[in-house]
Structures are given as structure tokens and as C-alpha cells.
Design an enzyme around this catalytic site. Structure first.
Site, PDB file in Angstrom:
ATOM      1  N   LYS A  96      -2.575   3.248 -46.021  1.00 34.39           N
ATOM      2  CA  LYS A  96      -2.687   3.445 -47.474  1.00 34.39           C
ATOM      3  C   LYS A  96      -3.831   4.385 -47.840  1.00 34.39           C
ATOM      4  CE  LYS A  96      -0.587  -1.055 -48.460  1.00 34.39           C
ATOM      5  NZ  LYS A  96      -0.485  -1.544 -47.059  1.00 34.39           N
ATOM      6  N   ARG A  97      -3.889   5.493 -47.149  1.00 30.42           N
ATOM      7  CA  ARG A  97      -4.926   6.487 -47.421  1.00 30.42           C
ATOM      8  C   ARG A  97      -4.562   7.299 -48.666  1.00 30.42           C
ATOM      9  NH1 ARG A  97      -7.208   3.449 -44.058  1.00 30.42           N
ATOM     10  NH2 ARG A  97      -8.394   4.269 -42.291  1.00 30.42           N
TER      11      ARG A  97
END
Length: 272
Positions: A96-97
Site C-alpha cells: 500500500k505504498r
């Protein structure tokens, strides 16, 4: 891995199951804590028992990062084990960058080049210049958070801007980004009723669908509204599979749960 290779594996295995490797040291069998690397020992046993039943594995990086350098090494050993022994398996870094361009480029290099994942999850909040660095990598996939399975998804994702929900704005805008063919999308199984509208916007894209099992999502509903001509779904189960038992039979119990889901998927594919 190309999209066509993933589709081929779905046909071969009669499965579109993704298994989440979210390893919590408080939940794994306690005897594994005597191992040199308990996390990797757990993952290896789960993989050995279930690889023929799924087409993807998804380690959530938070469960590894929480253990510092040793956890990151466990993640590295896990992806190396998969790439060496089961290169046909699609791998997802659930990280979830999402940051400005040059930072995203470094994240992309870390997961695609250094670790060798096939895909990574990315948050779209900062827009195209935070996502396009991931999309530059050929035969790699960026899985954009679109409509998630958590309760807080309603805080922003379903709010409207000029009469259109935010998640629909994300879907439509992302199609205009460079190399958008490399995009997949996260849509939670608990939001199955939204899938019909989502498919009107992205009819051909793969959807990663978490929330089946422990979070209450339903495979039948997800397939009814979300399946496309190429199946186009990766349905994820994590806790419901890997923690089916905390005894010495944990791998066998995980395989039993994975088999149940695979058989349900195979039955759906028969009439697909």
C-alpha cells in the site's frame, strides 16, 4: 508475469484463489518459534501445502516490517522461495505504498527489482505522478486501491464529487495514466454490490478482492457481479486459511480450507 500467464494458470488450476501470508508470531504454532526463522518456516510449510490450489500469494509487508530487519529477511526468503520453486505463482507485495514520484520510483525498485515481486499494492491519493513510476515496469503490475473492504472505506471512497463517487473518479482517472494496462485494482468482497458499476468502468482489468472468509465476503456474489470474460478476479483469503489450526497440523488444515475455496471456484468456472 504477464496477464495472459496469470489467466493460463487460472485455467490450469481451476482456481482464482490468492492466499494472504500475513504472519503474526502470536498466532503461528508455538513450536515454530524454536526455528531459526519462524516466519519463513511457517510460510514455507503453507506454500508447500497449498501451492497447487492457488494462483497467487500476497504477503502483507506490515507483518514483516513489524519485526525489523529479521522480518524483512523473512519476506525476502519467502519471495525467493516462491520464485525459485513456483515461478508460475503470481506474487503480490501488499505494501500500500504511495508517495511523490522519485520516492515511488524507489519503492517500485525495491519490490520489483530487489525482491522480485510480480505486483505491489499502491494508494492513489497523491495522483498519477505517485503511481506512474510503478507502471513503468514492464510485465509488472500495480494494484490500485479503489474500494476497500474496511468500515472506514465509507469515510472517503464512496463520497461524491460533482455527483460521482470518489472510487469511480479513481477508476476513470487511472485509465488515462501512462501504461495503465499494467493496472489492477483492489475491490473488497464486502462491497460486492458495487462490482457491477465498477465493471462498467474497467471491464477488462483484474480485481484483487480481499475480505472473503474472516471479513464475511461471499465468493458467489463477487463472481456474479465481478467476473469478466477472462475471469478477472483474484479472491484473497488470509486468516481463514493460514490460521485454520495452530497445531502441528497447521499446514494440512490450511490446505483443507484452501481446497474448499478452490473447489467452489472450480464449480463456478465449470459454468463460466
Amino acid at each position: 508475469m504477464t496477464t495472459q500467464q496469470l489467466i493460463d494458470q487460472i485455467k490450469i488450476k481451476k482456481s482464482f484463489l490468492c492466499i494472504g501470508l500475513d504472519v503474526d508470531l502470536d498466532k503461528i504454532p508455538q513450536y515454530l518459534l524454536k526455528e531459526e526463522d519462524p516466519i519463513f518456516a511457517f510460510n514455507r510449510a503453507i506454500i508447500d501445502a497449498t501451492h497447487h490450489l492457488c494462483v497467487a500469494y500476497k504477503p502483507n509487508t506490515a507483518f514483516y516490517e513489524a519485526n525489523g530487519l529479521t522480518g524483512w529477511k523473512s519476506l525476502e526468503k519467502t519471495i525467493q522461495y516462491l520464485n525459485k520453486n513456483h515461478p508460475e505463482i503470481f506474487t503480490i507485495a501488499d505494501a500500500k505504498r504511495g508517495d511523490i514520484g522519485n520516492t515511488s520510483k524507489m519503492y517500485a525498485k525495491a519490490f520489483f527489482e530487489d525482491l522480485g515481486f510480480d505486483s505491489v499494492t499502491v494508494a492513489p491519493y497523491m495522483g498519477k505522478d505517485s503511481v506512474e513510476p510503478f507502471l513503468e515496469f514492464s510485465e509488472k503490475h500495480t494494484i490500485l486501491l479503489a474500494l476497500t473492504s474496511n468500515e472506514g472505506a465509507f469515510d472517503f471512497q464512496t463520497k461524491t464529487i460533482d455527483g460521482k463517487e470518489v472510487y469511480k473518479c479513481i477508476l476513470e482517472t487511472s485509465k488515462t495514466w501512462k501504461n495503465s494496462d499494467n493496472l489492477m485494482y483492489v475491490v473488497g468482497a464486502t462491497k460486492a454490490e458495487y462490482l457491477a458499476d465498477i465493471r462498467k468502468i474497467i471491464p477488462n482489468s483484474f480485481l484483487l478482492v480481499p475480505g472473503v472468509g474472516a471479513q464475511g465476503g461471499n465468493i458467489q456474489d463477487v463472481c456474479k457481479y465481478g467476473m469478466n470474460d477472462s475471469v478477472g478476479l483474484l479472491i484473497n483469503s488470509s486468516r481463514g486459511i493460514i490460521y485454520a489450526s495452530n497445531g502441528v497440523d497447521f499446514a494440512e488444515a490450511a490446505a483443507k480450507k484452501a481446497k474448499e475455496l478452490q473447489q467452489e471456484m472450480a464449480a463456478i468456472l465449470e459454468v463460466f
